[in-house]
Design an enzyme around this catalytic site. Structure first.
Site, PDB file in Angstrom:
ATOM      1  N   LYS B  70      -4.522   2.630  14.153  1.00 17.45           N
ATOM      2  CA  LYS B  70      -4.521   2.021  12.823  1.00 17.45           C
ATOM      3  C   LYS B  70      -5.341   0.735  12.855  1.00 17.45           C
ATOM      4  CE  LYS B  70      -1.187   0.496   9.306  1.00 17.45           C
ATOM      5  NZ  LYS B  70       0.263   0.279   9.042  1.00 17.45           N
ATOM      6  N   SER B 145       1.690   2.521   4.886  1.00 22.75           N
ATOM      7  CA  SER B 145       0.308   2.123   4.983  1.00 22.75           C
ATOM      8  C   SER B 145      -0.472   2.782   6.120  1.00 22.75           C
ATOM      9  CB  SER B 145       0.237   0.611   5.146  1.00 22.75           C
ATOM     10  OG  SER B 145       0.834   0.220   6.364  1.00 22.75           O
ATOM     11  N   SER B 169       5.963   2.101   6.966  1.00 22.72           N
ATOM     12  CA  SER B 169       4.535   2.443   7.055  1.00 22.72           C
ATOM     13  C   SER B 169       4.162   3.454   8.127  1.00 22.72           C
ATOM     14  CB  SER B 169       3.705   1.181   7.257  1.00 22.72           C
ATOM     15  OG  SER B 169       3.544   0.521   6.031  1.00 22.72           O
TER      16      SER B 169
END
Lengths: 96, 470
Positions: B70, B145, B169
């Site tokens: 990420k 996210s 997330s």
């Protein structure tokens, strides 16, 4: 100033973000809604309840106070938009 | 036939160890999948083409297996934007501890994945680089996210991926994309090098194809790091070994009543009840329990996290790193214009909310009050874990929603976090496991929440359930 003392211009100044008037309008509306939503915490009775600032109560260990290598100057500067002679370049300090 | 990078990590590891597969072949398969699919999915912000195998990869745990990271996890000299325009072009001088540990274990970074800017969001639509699309239905969000990480694994572009979880997330996108997402206990995995959002909530964790893969990776990632004062010294278990001979006989499973009241999609409710039946039929004891402050927990989150955000985001000054505006005649004006131009709307929204709840006159009513309610939420969980071993519930109220469906209403977007946020408020470990599909053929995620440092327990139960998850 409105209900709940929400003053977007003042908040933006505190947060150091320049907002366009359109953004001010939008964020004012959004924050009103968000404040309405988070206000439910105010109905909880928290008399004699201690606040929690950190869930990791068992950790938070200080490490020994020993000198260690810091980030080399070049590495710290490698992402600076402007630099000279090993320093960051900034406009004069002052407001506005 | 499944492509190679759609196989579980542990299976690939075995093939690589037995020389039935080379890391070059696996890398090429991932590259092929990215070339074919990522134009439409947009999971990657940065994608590495050349494989750089670690020396003596044969002797390592991960044997050169490629993984996606990420973009809010720092990677030395590799673009790290956290999904925000303000960090466009930023190359960190260091690597996040969890990434470094996986690299030392022989993992190879395949690329950096798209996410909501600074991980603020539940759909991926707050990314400053355009949204990621759900591989199951390109008109829908992948969740957020950790959007790109979940989508990359789901689409078979990466064998596994790293994400971060501040309010769901990792688990929410895992649920929306039909993969496994593990949020470890706060403090279990080091936050060093994780671009800070809510520092008393943030935790990195894996997104994988199987529970065993997640257990294996947690063992490599977890453990004390002297660079993160909140990382725990609690010994790291052998999570993978703990999965062997999983039985749920005698296990006390809590069903939180409040989880079934919040506009829960009927098919998700059905999936959770099906899981409950499987557990009960195999000797587990179901206990109906209450989480009296569920709604308040969500509100606590949306007070405390913006407060921590507003403080963490102060570092973006347009002078030391990140985007610098051409406007402004003083340092302060340059900062205010740089933040205006570089921050996405949701970033501004959260900074201003945080500034409000921390400002004089409102601090006591919001920030301090929320910190006290946080104590009550923690107590609620402590009481629950006196009665049960794990909590079972849905990961999300609905399956993946349409792109654009919730962007106009930030509060509606915040409400999609209601089942994931409580674990973060209390710092507990939780896992989302894919369990069936809805009528639109979209994946459903069920969630198990454990007591602090009981990752072994939730992994064990999730591993048991995996066999029933079709």
């Amino acid at each position: 100033m409105k209900k709940d003392g929400l003053d977007i211009k003042y908040l933006a100044q505190l947060a150091q973000i320049h907002l366009s008037s359109q953004e001010e309008k939008q964020l004012d509306k959004d924050l009103q809604n968000i404040l309405h939503f988070i206000a439910i915490i105010r109905r909880v009775n928290t008399k004699e309840v201690e606040p929690t600032f950190q869930v990791a109560k068992d950790v938070q260990m200080s490490r020994p106070d020993q000198k260690e290598k810091s980030l080399p100057r070049e590495a710290a500067l490698q992402n600076a938009p402007q630099q000279k002679n090993g320093y960051f370049i900034s406009k004069p300090i002052g407001w506005k | 036939m499944k492509s190679l990078c759609q196989l579980p990590l542990l299976e690939l590891r075995k093939k690589l160890g037995a020389k039935k597969l080379s890391p070059q072949e696996l890398w090429a398969e991932c590259q092929k999948a990215i070339a074919e699919k990522d134009g439409k999915i947009h999971a990657f912000l940065t994608h590495i083409l050349q494989l750089q195998l670690p020396a003596e990869w044969q002797k390592t745990e991960l044997k050169g297996i490629p993984f996606a990271v990420k973009d809010n996890l720092s990677t030395a000299n590799l673009l790290t934007t956290a999904g925000s325009q303000i960090l466009k072009g930023y190359r960190p001088p260091y690597t996040a501890t969890v990434v470094e540990r996986l690299q030392k274990a022989g993992g190879v970074i395949l690329g950096k994945t798209n996410c909501d800017a600074f991980a603020f969001g539940a759909s991926g639509e707050n990314s400053g680089y355009g949204p990621t699309h759900n591989p199951y239905d390109l008109s829908r969000v992948p969740g957020g996210s950790s959007s790109g990480s979940a989508a990359a694994v789901a689409a078979g572009m990466a064998v596994f991926a790293l994400g971060t979880d501040t309010g769901g997330s990792i688990r929410q996108p895992a649920a929306f994309c039909g993969v496994v997402g593990l949020k470890p206990t706060y403090g279990r995995c080091s936050r060093w090098g994780l671009i800070a959002m809510g520092s008393s909530f943030d935790v990195p964790g894996p997104l994988t194809r199987t529970v065993a893969d997640a257990a294996f990776l947690l063992g490599l990632m977890a453990g004390y790091d002297k660079r993160d004062a909140t990382s725990s010294q609690t010994p790291v278990e052998n999570y993978l070994a703990a999965l062997n001979g999983s039985s749920v006989r005698g296990l006390r499973v809590g069903l939180v009543e409040e989880f079934f009241q919040h506009g829960l999609q009927p098919e998700i409710k059905k999936a959770v009840m099906r899981v409950a039946d499987v557990l009960a039929n195999n000797g587990a004891k179901l206990v109906r329990v209450h989480l009296p402050h569920l709604e308040e927990a969500l509100a606590v989150y949306y007070v405390l996290v913006p407060a921590e955000i507003s403080s963490n985001m102060a570092r973006y000054d347009g002078i030391r790193f990140g985007w610098q505006s051409k406007r402004g005649k003083t340092a302060a004006a340059v900062t205010a214009f740089s933040r205006a131009e570089g921050f996405e709307m949701e970033v501004k929204r959260r900074i201003l909310t945080g500034t409000y709840v921390l400002s004089a006159g409102y601090y006591d009513a919001y920030y301090l009050q929320a910190s006290r309610v946080r104590t009550l939420v923690i107590r609620d969980f402590q009481e629950l874990f006196n009665k049960v071993d794990v909590l079972l519930g849905p990961t999300t109220p609905t399956t993946a929603f349409k792109l654009g469906e919730k962007t106009a209403d930030p509060v509606a977007m915040y409400l999609s976090d209601i089942f994931t946020v409580p674990a973060n408020v209390a710092g507990l470990p939780a896992i989302s496991l894919p369990f069936g599909r809805d009528q639109k053929n979209l994946p459903i995620g069920v969630q198990l929440i454990g007591n602090r440092f009981q990752e072994g327990e939730i992994l064990r139960v999730a591993h048991f359930l995996e066999n029933y998850a079709c």
